[in-house]
Write a protein that holds these residues in place. Structure first.
Motif, PDB file in Angstrom:
ATOM      1  N   LEU A   1       0.832  -1.195   0.000  1.00  8.26           N
ATOM      2  CA  LEU A   1       0.000   0.000   0.000  1.00  8.26           C
ATOM      3  C   LEU A   1       0.872   1.251   0.000  1.00  8.26           C
ATOM      4  O   LEU A   1       2.075   1.183   0.242  1.00  8.26           O
ATOM      5  CB  LEU A   1      -0.988   0.032   1.180  1.00  8.26           C
ATOM      6  CG  LEU A   1      -2.025  -1.096   1.219  1.00  8.26           C
ATOM      7  CD1 LEU A   1      -2.931  -0.935   2.437  1.00  8.26           C
ATOM      8  CD2 LEU A   1      -2.873  -1.119  -0.041  1.00  8.26           C
TER       9      LEU A   1
ATOM     10  N   ALA B   1      -3.259  -6.244   2.415  1.00  9.07           N
ATOM     11  CA  ALA B   1      -3.481  -5.183   1.428  1.00  9.07           C
ATOM     12  C   ALA B   1      -4.866  -5.289   0.824  1.00  9.07           C
ATOM     13  O   ALA B   1      -5.563  -4.282   0.655  1.00  9.07           O
ATOM     14  CB  ALA B   1      -2.414  -5.247   0.338  1.00  9.07           C
TER      15      ALA B   1
ATOM     16  N   TRP C   1      -7.495  -4.234   3.519  1.00  8.28           N
ATOM     17  CA  TRP C   1      -7.487  -2.810   3.818  1.00  8.28           C
ATOM     18  C   TRP C   1      -7.960  -1.963   2.643  1.00  8.28           C
ATOM     19  O   TRP C   1      -8.431  -0.850   2.822  1.00  8.28           O
ATOM     20  CB  TRP C   1      -6.073  -2.349   4.194  1.00  8.28           C
ATOM     21  CG  TRP C   1      -5.697  -2.618   5.605  1.00  8.28           C
ATOM     22  CD1 TRP C   1      -4.969  -3.677   6.057  1.00  8.28           C
ATOM     23  CD2 TRP C   1      -6.015  -1.836   6.748  1.00  8.28           C
ATOM     24  NE1 TRP C   1      -4.819  -3.589   7.413  1.00  8.28           N
ATOM     25  CE2 TRP C   1      -5.449  -2.452   7.872  1.00  8.28           C
ATOM     26  CE3 TRP C   1      -6.716  -0.652   6.923  1.00  8.28           C
ATOM     27  CZ2 TRP C   1      -5.574  -1.940   9.142  1.00  8.28           C
ATOM     28  CZ3 TRP C   1      -6.831  -0.143   8.198  1.00  8.28           C
ATOM     29  CH2 TRP C   1      -6.263  -0.790   9.294  1.00  8.28           C
ATOM     30  N   HIS C   2      -7.799  -2.467   1.445  1.00 10.07           N
ATOM     31  CA  HIS C   2      -8.015  -1.663   0.249  1.00 10.07           C
ATOM     32  C   HIS C   2      -9.460  -1.720  -0.228  1.00 10.07           C
ATOM     33  O   HIS C   2     -10.090  -2.753  -0.203  1.00 10.07           O
ATOM     34  CB  HIS C   2      -7.087  -2.161  -0.861  1.00 10.07           C
ATOM     35  CG  HIS C   2      -6.866  -1.170  -1.940  1.00 10.07           C
ATOM     36  ND1 HIS C   2      -7.732  -0.994  -2.971  1.00 10.07           N
ATOM     37  CD2 HIS C   2      -5.871  -0.289  -2.137  1.00 10.07           C
ATOM     38  CE1 HIS C   2      -7.280  -0.041  -3.760  1.00 10.07           C
ATOM     39  NE2 HIS C   2      -6.163   0.404  -3.271  1.00 10.07           N
TER      40      HIS C   2
END
Length: 38
Positions: free
Chosen positions: A14, A25, A28-29
Motif C-alpha cells: 500500500l 493489502a 485494507w483496500h
C-alpha cells in the motif's frame, strides 16, 4: 509482486506501507480490490 520484498527491501504494501502481506493489502483496500476483499 513476488519480488517486491527483494527489490524494495521491505514486505510492506500500500502507499503508506500499512499492509505487511498481500492478504492485508486486499482487506485494507477498497476500490479495485473491493470484489476480492468481499
Amino acid at each position: 509482486m513476488g519480488l517486491f520484498q527483494k527489490t524494495n527491501g521491505t514486505a510492506y504494501y500500500l502507499h503508506d506501507g500499512g499492509a505487511r502481506t498481500m492478504t492485508e493489502a486486499i482487506l485494507w483496500h477498497g476500490g479495485k480490490a473491493e470484489k476480492l476483499r468481499d
